[in-house]
Design a protein around this motif. Structure first.
Motif, PDB file in Angstrom:
ATOM      1  N   GLY A  79       0.823  -1.206   0.000  1.00  0.00           N
ATOM      2  CA  GLY A  79       0.000   0.000   0.000  1.00  0.00           C
ATOM      3  C   GLY A  79       0.856   1.255   0.000  1.00  0.00           C
ATOM      4  O   GLY A  79       2.039   1.211  -0.354  1.00  0.00           O
ATOM      5  N   GLY A  80       0.289   2.368   0.408  1.00  0.00           N
ATOM      6  CA  GLY A  80       1.062   3.606   0.476  1.00  0.00           C
ATOM      7  C   GLY A  80       2.148   3.494   1.516  1.00  0.00           C
ATOM      8  O   GLY A  80       1.932   2.915   2.577  1.00  0.00           O
ATOM      9  N   ASP A  81       3.317   4.034   1.233  1.00  0.00           N
ATOM     10  CA  ASP A  81       4.380   3.937   2.230  1.00  0.00           C
ATOM     11  C   ASP A  81       4.153   4.938   3.352  1.00  0.00           C
ATOM     12  O   ASP A  81       3.444   5.925   3.198  1.00  0.00           O
ATOM     13  CB  ASP A  81       5.761   4.132   1.588  1.00  0.00           C
ATOM     14  CG  ASP A  81       5.907   5.492   0.950  1.00  0.00           C
ATOM     15  OD1 ASP A  81       4.931   5.965   0.324  1.00  0.00           O
ATOM     16  OD2 ASP A  81       6.980   6.099   1.065  1.00  0.00           O
ATOM     17  N   GLY A 117      10.401   6.006   4.006  1.00  0.00           N
ATOM     18  CA  GLY A 117      10.181   5.020   2.956  1.00  0.00           C
ATOM     19  C   GLY A 117      10.246   3.602   3.480  1.00  0.00           C
ATOM     20  O   GLY A 117      10.063   3.347   4.677  1.00  0.00           O
ATOM     21  N   THR A 118      10.487   2.638   2.602  1.00  0.00           N
ATOM     22  CA  THR A 118      10.623   1.241   3.004  1.00  0.00           C
ATOM     23  C   THR A 118      11.663   0.549   2.137  1.00  0.00           C
ATOM     24  O   THR A 118      11.566   0.589   0.911  1.00  0.00           O
ATOM     25  CB  THR A 118       9.280   0.478   2.930  1.00  0.00           C
ATOM     26  OG1 THR A 118       9.546  -0.926   2.751  1.00  0.00           O
ATOM     27  CG2 THR A 118       8.406   0.938   1.779  1.00  0.00           C
ATOM     28  N   LYS A 127      10.422  -1.778  -0.400  1.00  0.00           N
ATOM     29  CA  LYS A 127       9.552  -1.147  -1.398  1.00  0.00           C
ATOM     30  C   LYS A 127       8.100  -1.617  -1.221  1.00  0.00           C
ATOM     31  O   LYS A 127       7.823  -2.568  -0.495  1.00  0.00           O
ATOM     32  CB  LYS A 127      10.040  -1.432  -2.818  1.00  0.00           C
ATOM     33  CG  LYS A 127      11.447  -0.876  -3.068  1.00  0.00           C
ATOM     34  CD  LYS A 127      11.690  -0.587  -4.527  1.00  0.00           C
ATOM     35  CE  LYS A 127      12.966   0.213  -4.693  1.00  0.00           C
ATOM     36  NZ  LYS A 127      13.025   0.844  -6.010  1.00  0.00           N
ATOM     37  N   THR A 128       7.236  -0.877  -1.867  1.00  0.00           N
ATOM     38  CA  THR A 128       5.826  -1.212  -1.752  1.00  0.00           C
ATOM     39  C   THR A 128       5.174  -0.984  -3.108  1.00  0.00           C
ATOM     40  O   THR A 128       5.713  -0.281  -3.948  1.00  0.00           O
ATOM     41  CB  THR A 128       5.153  -0.374  -0.646  1.00  0.00           C
ATOM     42  OG1 THR A 128       3.764  -0.671  -0.630  1.00  0.00           O
ATOM     43  CG2 THR A 128       5.345   1.115  -0.867  1.00  0.00           C
ATOM     44  N   ARG A 130       1.022  -1.296  -5.168  1.00  0.00           N
ATOM     45  CA  ARG A 130      -0.352  -1.788  -5.151  1.00  0.00           C
ATOM     46  C   ARG A 130      -0.402  -2.927  -6.166  1.00  0.00           C
ATOM     47  O   ARG A 130       0.258  -2.877  -7.189  1.00  0.00           O
ATOM     48  CB  ARG A 130      -1.333  -0.662  -5.495  1.00  0.00           C
ATOM     49  CG  ARG A 130      -1.216   0.479  -4.482  1.00  0.00           C
ATOM     50  CD  ARG A 130      -2.211   1.605  -4.652  1.00  0.00           C
ATOM     51  NE  ARG A 130      -1.769   2.770  -3.907  1.00  0.00           N
ATOM     52  CZ  ARG A 130      -2.086   3.031  -2.631  1.00  0.00           C
ATOM     53  NH1 ARG A 130      -2.870   2.233  -1.954  1.00  0.00           N
ATOM     54  NH2 ARG A 130      -1.619   4.112  -2.016  1.00  0.00           N
TER      55      ARG A 130
END
Lengths: 326, 326, 326, 326
Positions: free
Chosen positions: B14-16, B69-70, B73-74, B76
């Motif tokens: 989903g959204g970070d 951030g991550t 990564k993310t 949808r």
């Protein structure tokens, strides 16, 4: 030093810039240090016409070196462009026995000061206070550094999310006529491209560059757009790019937050040095000059020169954006 | 503790949101602490389908607690909404002998996890990672606090310049369906008014309030607009206000910078606690639960409840904005 | 609501905490909203004795929500511990026809308020304003969140240079009796170890842990030391570690900068909510209570309970530091 | 441009400084832009001796412009001071067919580079990377601006609490031999006094100044102490002042957090410009030069001059501190 100048007034005019308070503080305390009486004029030239002139002492400017905005407030003033307006303004100064004037602002402020000083033989020194960095005779104007830092902090945040998704971001920054903030923040922010008023905008070139990036697996891109860019602002450019190129685009319009914030070390020291130098300059008989800093040394430049010879955008910085974005 | 779970995978989807990295780090190190093998799945459910699954050790997550951030990564992912997509995903997990799954995200993420867990009998725990704060079963979601701080820092800067001029500022903040960020930042930012999706927007009421302020010599005003407000966003509302009311209005659209930035202390500690608790929970046999913090204590809530019972906007906070703006 | 309370005074006392100004603003504006007359007492109880009591209107508290420190100033006051001091204080309140008192501070502040309220039948509500987070009856005290963020920003900077060299850093943070800031910032800052007053300090265990880290090629380490730790502060502990272990050690003593800074979103919203609730509470007849927030809801606790039942350090957080440092 | 230089290596050495990563990124991408092969040497000269030399491409330096520290790490290296050490280093460079060297650091770094370049006829350009701002031939060194901002942010926080109590604060900042950071941050931080290594410290003068302040009802004071001040650091000076003067004094030792943090706009742009100019310079045949910026223009200075002619402390800035503190 001139014996005639005993009472000095200071004002801020035009768009506000972070560091104006540090400059006011330095003007006031330097004046007091040299035994002078100091006055503040509210709301720029409007306050001069409205007789909003009050004495300032050392405590009046305590605890403001770190504050954004300007405690003297600022305004744009049409009346000061008329002989009648300036006459009223002069009479108010005379009433308070003001001998000299220090004005903090940009080219509009200096234009008014220049005319007024000639008309009424009033000594005046200008201090460059504008985030736009578009004055000749100083390496930097007060507020430019803070504005750049505000923009790159925003870009840094956007990069976090950009790196987590695959996206194209457009960030619109201030600069109606000048691309300095856009250019500096593109370099400092590690942007892929920058669009500025001083250069024609070719959407096709931009799209091509972004396509190459995508092919090279750059998974996210940030484009800085100066508000005065001929392409018509970040929203319009984002739309045009989308037409040619299927990419998830997002837009931020930073707006007036770029004028605010606690001034940086650089702007505080610059403002403090210029404030002191303005007072020393006026006491030594300088008149109709802007005080600036060139290579860490104080320099005085004719107000007429400071205004006319706007700093051109440095071509090498445009090249640098392109080199760093490979 | 369950003896069967030896290999645990973690993903962000989903959204970070700022703090997702702190949560990943805590999940990974807690798993290692309990003697488990840990895996990271890139790009959320898309990476599960694409088999982007790699082992993570303690060093894999060093020096990330402070990063926005991550690192995983993310994305949808539409394919995960299909039985075929989930089948492929499961086979990839099976191939890596993954015994359990920890998913970090919001309601979309949890909906997918819930279905997948039932279909393939895969133990799953959800960690609430979304700036929107719209999940039931936790006082706060990871990222909400950082987003609020990003917004109030912007408002603080705008207030500096607002106080130097006489102006009306509209600041558009994130929140397509939920007004939590708008509401909290209106209180924290000292705004005069807030417009949120949960409430009908009456431009007339807003104009009236602003006129009263003006009469009371409030010389500047800031209005917070959630992007999902029914009035149509900050630009449209600013135009409508201008039609009724001659005021110099300015607009900032903060945009995606609200998703980025180094997480705050609150989000880092929250994420660290939830990451550890998720691992402990799954090892103790919990399944299809979201881990949350209620009054500083860890609580588990059924994923289905967490999703359906979205936190309603707190009416007392809306009242508080009005009280504080008098 | 009580009809008898028409004039309410507010003060800040004890160590200052970021968010106190947001609380003052909320108390004053909430009081005005309910039609009451509001007063500010300078310098805490000292100002009550010295009769430094002035009316506050809505403008008195404008543009302060974002400011650190307290516009009412604060002081520690020995005279208020004597019956004579409290008598003078009461006479001053009576002179100004003050009907009720709202005090912002920590346990010392509340102890004084409790005694004074009983002696003179003066309604009083306490608002928890202290960076130490050591009061019972609220999930968080005002200022704790800002202090934690100040500390982790310092740690983040130290980590940059730590990761570029191979070094051991000791960071001393506030907390004479309570390790909450140390513990939260150790988790949020990703520290390798934390030393707090609530636990005995074993230098040998610390050295052993650091040696294991070194063997595992952790090339840098950060240790958080609460100022009240039994080991004697960061400098002493650094020396003791050096005796046993040849490592390049560096020390930072953050000191009073932890009390300052613009309050975070969390502290501003918390302070705003508690300020309003304190006024509503006192108007509804509550007395000798502290107002707190538990799981996002307002709760009132007897002052005597709030003081005596200090929040104990959460053992699970100590474990979490160790888990995350593997 | 020189046809002979095809492979260029870059290293960071000495104390780390914020902006070093931005410089590395610019060197690498500029080299690639001009068609060269780029290499990074880890751990400064130590890595040259240990043969820690690896190729760098454009992606190697992505997402680092905003990071503090240095991805190449840095170390002080005794072995490089010996002919044997330098011989090994040269052989490693030769093995990788390195044609030219760009070194980022301060005077120690440049001294080593100068000797090495002469001994082995290796073209070398130095980039001034040090928070101390103590090199001749550039208006600013990389990292100085960030360090100053770190210090004034700390002072701003201390001022909040100072203004709420009546207290005297001593803040110790970096600067073993040079008082530049102390001086700039005293001006930018609005300090009452500054103690630097370049000036003798007279405790009596300091006490007298503080007593005058107290008489003038300045209720709080901040004194900046450079770590290399002859008075022996902030703790010792605080003690000496206390002996003569009954004042509640507090001490902060900022320590190594001054070396870290995300670089400011100024440092990122400076580093980016110097990185590009260093590559262009070396390709145009420049050798044993430091690249600097003077009045916004790139200038090259002999390394020997850059080192020997340390920037002297600007007396006018010392005067400015005194003027602003009245």
């Amino acid at each position: 030093m001139s014996k005639n100048i005993e009472r000095i007034a200071v004002l801020t005019s035009g768009g506000d810039a972070p560091g104006m308070n540090a400059a006011i503080r330095s003007v006031v305390r330097s004046g007091i240090y040299f035994g002078k009486q100091m006055f503040g004029i509210s709301q720029g030239y409007q306050g001069m016409i409205n007789n909003e002139i009050t004495p300032l002492n050392s405590k009046s400017v305590s605890n403001i070196v770190q504050r954004g905005g300007t405690i003297l407030k600022t305004a744009r003033c049409m009346a000061f462009k008329t002989p009648e307006g300036r006459k009223t303004a002069y009479e108010n100064l005379k009433h308070h026995k003001i001998d000299a004037l220090i004005v903090i602002g940009g080219d509009g402020t200096f234009t008014g000061a220049e005319i007024f000083s000639r008309e009424y033989n009033m000594p005046v020194i200008g201090i460059p206070g504008t985030i736009d960095n578009d004055l000749f005779g100083t390496d930097f104007t007060i507020g430019f550094d803070t504005a750049n830092n505000t923009v790159i902090e925003a870009i840094d945040k956007i990069r976090d999310t950009a790196a987590s998704h695959d996206r194209l971001f457009f960030v619109e920054v201030m600069g109606r006529d000048a691309g300095h903030i856009a250019l500096w923040s593109a370099i400092g922010g590690g942007a892929e491209a920058v669009l500025i008023p001083e250069k024609e905008t070719h959407i096709d070139d931009l799209v091509e560059k972004l396509m190459v990036d995508l092919k090279n697996q750059k998974t996210s891109s940030i484009v800085i757009v100066a508000e005065g860019d001929h392409g018509g602002g970040a929203f319009k450019i984002a739309e045009k790019v989308k037409e040619r190129f299927n990419y998830d685009t997002k837009v931020s319009i930073l707006g007036h937050l770029q004028r605010g914030g606690s001034p940086t070390s650089f702007d505080r020291v610059l403002a403090s040095r210029l404030g002191q130098a303005a007072v020393e300059g006026i006491l030594k008989g300088k008149n109709r000059k802007m005080v600036g800093i060139i290579s860490n040394r104080i320099e005085f430049t004719d107000l007429t020169l400071a205004i006319k010879n706007q700093i051109e955008v440095d071509e090498s910085l445009i090249d640098l954006v392109n080199i760093l974005a490979i």
